[in-house]
Write a protein that holds these residues in place. Structure first.
Motif, mmCIF file in Angstrom:
data_model
loop_
_atom_site.group_PDB
_atom_site.id
_atom_site.type_symbol
_atom_site.label_atom_id
_atom_site.label_comp_id
_atom_site.label_asym_id
_atom_site.label_seq_id
_atom_site.Cartn_x
_atom_site.Cartn_y
_atom_site.Cartn_z
ATOM 1 N N ASN A 1 0.788 -1.234 0.000
ATOM 2 C CA ASN A 1 0.000 0.000 0.000
ATOM 3 C C ASN A 1 0.825 1.292 0.000
ATOM 4 N N LEU A 2 2.118 1.205 -0.260
ATOM 5 C CA LEU A 2 2.932 2.415 -0.329
ATOM 6 C C LEU A 2 2.814 3.033 -1.718
ATOM 7 N N ARG A 3 2.661 4.384 -1.732
ATOM 8 C CA ARG A 3 2.591 5.103 -2.999
ATOM 9 C C ARG A 3 3.938 5.754 -3.265
ATOM 10 N N HIS A 4 4.036 6.477 -4.389
ATOM 11 C CA HIS A 4 5.312 7.096 -4.727
ATOM 12 C C HIS A 4 5.666 8.223 -3.771
ATOM 13 N N CYS A 5 6.969 8.429 -3.607
ATOM 14 C CA CYS A 5 7.464 9.356 -2.608
ATOM 15 C C CYS A 5 8.291 10.427 -3.312
ATOM 16 N N LYS A 6 8.221 11.677 -2.772
ATOM 17 C CA LYS A 6 8.934 12.738 -3.493
ATOM 18 C C LYS A 6 10.422 12.784 -3.142
ATOM 19 N N ASP A 7 10.816 12.047 -2.098
ATOM 20 C CA ASP A 7 12.213 12.010 -1.698
ATOM 21 C C ASP A 7 13.029 11.207 -2.728
ATOM 22 N N THR B 1 -0.256 15.915 -4.572
ATOM 23 C CA THR B 1 -1.199 15.026 -5.231
ATOM 24 C C THR B 1 -2.440 15.787 -5.687
ATOM 25 N N ALA B 2 -3.157 15.171 -6.619
ATOM 26 C CA ALA B 2 -4.286 15.842 -7.247
ATOM 27 C C ALA B 2 -5.502 14.930 -7.274
ATOM 28 N N THR B 3 -6.678 15.536 -7.458
ATOM 29 C CA THR B 3 -7.880 14.763 -7.702
ATOM 30 C C THR B 3 -8.090 14.727 -9.209
ATOM 31 N N VAL B 4 -8.105 13.517 -9.750
ATOM 32 C CA VAL B 4 -8.054 13.344 -11.202
ATOM 33 C C VAL B 4 -9.298 12.622 -11.704
ATOM 34 N N LEU B 5 -9.838 13.109 -12.813
ATOM 35 C CA LEU B 5 -10.950 12.420 -13.474
ATOM 36 C C LEU B 5 -10.472 11.908 -14.830
ATOM 37 N N GLY C 1 -5.741 4.835 -14.553
ATOM 38 C CA GLY C 1 -6.147 5.059 -13.160
ATOM 39 C C GLY C 1 -5.217 4.371 -12.186
ATOM 40 N N ALA C 2 -4.919 3.088 -12.443
ATOM 41 C CA ALA C 2 -4.056 2.327 -11.544
ATOM 42 C C ALA C 2 -2.668 2.954 -11.501
ATOM 43 N N TRP C 3 -2.212 3.420 -12.659
ATOM 44 C CA TRP C 3 -0.876 4.016 -12.720
ATOM 45 C C TRP C 3 -0.808 5.282 -11.877
ATOM 46 N N LEU C 4 -1.812 6.148 -12.030
ATOM 47 C CA LEU C 4 -1.803 7.423 -11.304
ATOM 48 C C LEU C 4 -2.032 7.217 -9.807
ATOM 49 N N GLU C 5 -2.762 6.154 -9.477
ATOM 50 C CA GLU C 5 -3.025 5.876 -8.072
ATOM 51 C C GLU C 5 -1.725 5.625 -7.316
ATOM 52 N N ARG C 6 -0.748 5.030 -7.997
ATOM 53 C CA ARG C 6 0.529 4.771 -7.345
ATOM 54 C C ARG C 6 1.325 6.047 -7.077
ATOM 55 N N ASP C 7 0.915 7.135 -7.767
ATOM 56 C CA ASP C 7 1.528 8.431 -7.463
ATOM 57 C C ASP C 7 0.794 9.116 -6.315
ATOM 58 N N GLY C 8 -0.246 8.460 -5.793
ATOM 59 C CA GLY C 8 -0.980 9.024 -4.670
ATOM 60 C C GLY C 8 -2.131 9.928 -5.063
ATOM 61 N N HIS C 9 -2.460 9.992 -6.348
ATOM 62 C CA HIS C 9 -3.577 10.837 -6.756
ATOM 63 C C HIS C 9 -4.905 10.148 -6.464
ATOM 64 N N GLU C 10 -5.963 10.964 -6.271
ATOM 65 C CA GLU C 10 -7.291 10.398 -6.079
ATOM 66 C C GLU C 10 -7.946 10.283 -7.447
ATOM 67 N N ILE C 11 -8.374 9.074 -7.802
ATOM 68 C CA ILE C 11 -8.822 8.822 -9.175
ATOM 69 C C ILE C 11 -10.326 8.581 -9.246
ATOM 70 N N HIS C 12 -10.975 9.268 -10.182
ATOM 71 C CA HIS C 12 -12.369 8.979 -10.515
ATOM 72 C C HIS C 12 -12.424 8.722 -12.013
#
Ligand SMILES: [Zn+2]
Ligand SMILES: [Zn+2]
Lengths: 185, 445
Positions: free
Chosen positions: A139-145, B3-7, B20-31
């Motif tokens: 559940n870890l996401r990307h990090c800016k560090d 991070t951003a809220t993305v549609l 969506g799955a790709w951007l989710e790993r960057d921590g964005h909220e996906i709709h």
């Protein structure tokens, strides 16, 4: 015999044993969990895309999650084939965020290897990407560090720059996830 | 990375899921939405930062969806997704306000650079907004006013809580005066002679927050020409007020928890630990318990903050205070503008008592300010109040307060072509509160 919280490392087809062993070591070092090497599938031809001449990694992940043995807390597959997801031209690897399965391809990790320490560098890259993708399943996401293993790498130079370590934020988030999964820390 | 809220709008499920799955790993909220029509419905009720819009859609075309999106919220950045054959339409889209276009499949680095650029651009915008907001805050300061039973209860609690050292969490809707309550607790506490340092966690852009709170050492980053003390240090011997605590990032939550647990912290780029002693008061208009369930707020931080809770009642629960507050604001704005307006008419006051005040005391303050500016007689009339246009007062059957609030929001949105930024300003509530109300009342364009 597999324990209750093992990470299953699954080479697909032939993978160099020394490389697999290095990945196992680094994974154990990072997550403090045991690793077992279990080849879960012989090939990934079902995921081949004729038009792109590449393999669809999301489909492989779905299959891996299906085949994961009961003892596996997470699964990491290692492959030599070039991977893609439909929206991108290629990926170094992919993982189910907070899920079971992850995969790393060595196909593009061989690009621009230095003439000195060629083998070590290739092993290091593979181990870093392996830990990175596995951490996504926790559940870890990307990090800016930029030095953190969870930093998103745009190119191979970024991969070489980051260390095989978690920054203190990602470390805390990983501990949270371990607690949630009731894995002893 | 912020991070951003993305549609994501695409009629192919595999593309929506893949991106969506790709951007989710960057921590964005996906709709996601599969048509332009569905996308517009979502955009009317949710705040989005970035929309990825496929140019070839069934039904409403990508280009026409783009135009509608820009009408609803011109601040949303739209990135067109296109196949090679449609590049000319993508260029057309850029003329119509699209931020950029991507040819699918994209290069992984192309995508991440683009998102980074958009977020930097938005951060700049936020920073300007933050500076403007800060200036306004300095010019708006009122003491807490209220004779109602619920406000008397608040005053009692403030007096009880003030002498203790415990952390206090103040809850309540926007505009209910949470900041004023915090200030009152500070004044009556043993820290009262020390500094009162307020941090609006929702207004400070994330990239400024870390050095703003913790300070930085010289050379910690490009702009750090001198060593700077952060607000935590400045609060030493006083009170640190963390407003809109529900908005802080996961990273800041981890840092704050450490400060609260250990009482020490480090400046950005610093290795020497710094000790500061202060009382912490936090405030939020969010349901933090719900945020914890969604994994957006740390439970351990919540229990650290929520030692004592103080709930600020919304204005609709203390309507008997409206005459007092309205009169207070009238007299202040009359002084500021030098207009000869002596009182508020009975009729205007009746209307104010009927209304639900979704933006609470702050909305009332804005309404009176506007009425004083437009008022032409010696007393304020209902017509002077921005919220009660003549036509909406003629109700064929008696309406509930909720219905009046809903009708009013519908009307303001219609008058402003659904421009969320403008409408929220007029209503005296922030964007997210307006989006919440649009959702709650299921208001559709
Ligand atoms: Zn990743
Ligand atoms: Zn990190």
């Amino acid at each position: 015999m597999a324990g209750r919280f093992d990470i299953v490392i699954s080479p697909i087809g032939h993978m160099e044993p020394d490389l697999v062993e290095t990945v196992c070591q680094e994974v154990r070092q990072m997550f403090h969990l045991d690793t077992v090497v279990v080849p879960l599938m012989a090939d990934v031809e079902y995921a081949f895309d004729r038009e792109r001449n590449q393999y669809h990694s999301t489909r492989i992940l779905a299959q891996l999650a299906e085949l994961a043995p009961a003892c596996a807390v997470k699964v990491l597959a290692l492959t030599r084939v070039d991977l893609f997801i439909p929206i991108l031209t290629f990926v170094y690897g992919e993982a189910q965020l907070g899920g079971t399965a992850s995969i790393v391809s060595t196909s593009r990790l061989k690009d621009n290897l230095p003439t000195l320490r060629l083998r070590e560098c290739f092993f290091e890259r593979t181990a870093k990407e392996a830990v990175h993708e596995l951490a996504h399943t926790f559940n870890l996401r990307h990090c800016k560090d930029e030095t953190c293993i969870m930093h998103y790498c745009r190119n191979i130079r970024d991969v070489d720059r980051k260390q095989n370590l978690l920054c203190r934020y990602c470390r805390t988030l990983l501990e949270d996830e371990f607690r949630r999964l009731r894995i002893p820390i | 990375m912020d991070t951003a809220t993305v549609l994501i709008v695409d009629d192919e499920m595999i593309m929506r899921e893949s991106l969506g799955a790709w951007l989710e790993r960057d921590g964005h909220e996906i709709h996601t939405a599969e048509s332009g029509e569905d996308a517009l419905k979502l955009i009317e009720t949710h705040p989005f930062d970035i929309v990825f819009l496929d140019i070839k859609l069934e039904g409403m075309s990508g280009l026409s969806a783009l135009r509608h999106i820009k009408e609803i919220d011109p601040d949303i950045e739209v990135v067109m997704i296109t196949a090679y054959a449609s590049v000319p339409s993508a260029i057309e889209a850029m003329k119509n306000g699209a931020y950029d276009y991507l040819l699918k499949p994209f290069e992984p680095d192309e995508l991440s650079i683009l998102i980074e650029k958009i977020l930097e651009h938005r951060a700049q915008f936020q920073e300007n907004l933050f500076l403007r907001h800060q200036y306004q805050e300095q010019n708006r300061f009122e003491s807490l006013i209220g004779q109602s039973e619920s406000m008397q209860e608040v005053f009692r609690l403030i007096r009880d809580v003030a002498p203790m050292n415990s952390t206090v969490l103040i809850t309540g809707e926007t505009g209910t005066g949470k900041g004023l309550a915090a200030k009152a607790i500070h004044t009556h506490s043993r820290w009262g002679d020390g500094p009162f340092v307020a941090v609006n966690c929702g207004a400070i852009p994330e990239h400024l927050m870390e050095s703003d709170l913790f300070g930085h050492e010289k050379g910690a980053f490009t702009d750090a020409r001198d060593t700077k003390r952060g607000r935590l240090e400045l609060a030493h011997g006083g009170t640190l007020f963390l407003d809109e605590i529900g908005e802080i990032s996961m990273r800041m939550q981890i840092d704050l928890l450490r400060v609260l647990e250990d009482g020490v912290f480090y400046r950005v780029g610093g290795t020497r630990s710094i000790e500061a002693q202060f009382r912490v008061i936090a405030a939020t208009n969010r349901d933090l318990q719900a945020a914890i369930r969604e994994g957006k707020f740390r439970e351990d931080l919540f229990y650290r903050l929520n030692v004592i809770t103080l709930r600020m009642p919304p204005l609709k629960e203390r309507k008997d205070d409206i005459p007092l507050l309205a009169e207070h604001f009238r007299s202040r704005f009359v002084q500021e503008t030098n207009k000869p307006i002596d009182r508020i008419s009975r009729e205007a006051l009746d209307e104010m008592m009927l209304y639900d005040w979704p933006g609470n005391v702050r909305e009332l303050e804005n309404a009176i300010e506007r009425a004083v500016v437009v008022g032409k007689e010696r007393f304020l009339k209902p017509e002077d109040l921005p919220i009660f246009q003549a036509e909406c007062r003629v109700a064929p059957e008696p309406l509930s307060l909720k219905e009046i609030e809903m009708n009013h929001i519908v009307q303001i949105l219609a008058e402003n072509d659904w421009n969320i930024a403008k409408s929220s300003k007029i209503l005296g509530i922030d964007r997210s509160t307006l989006y919440n109300k649009i959702q709650r009342y299921q208001i559709r364009k």
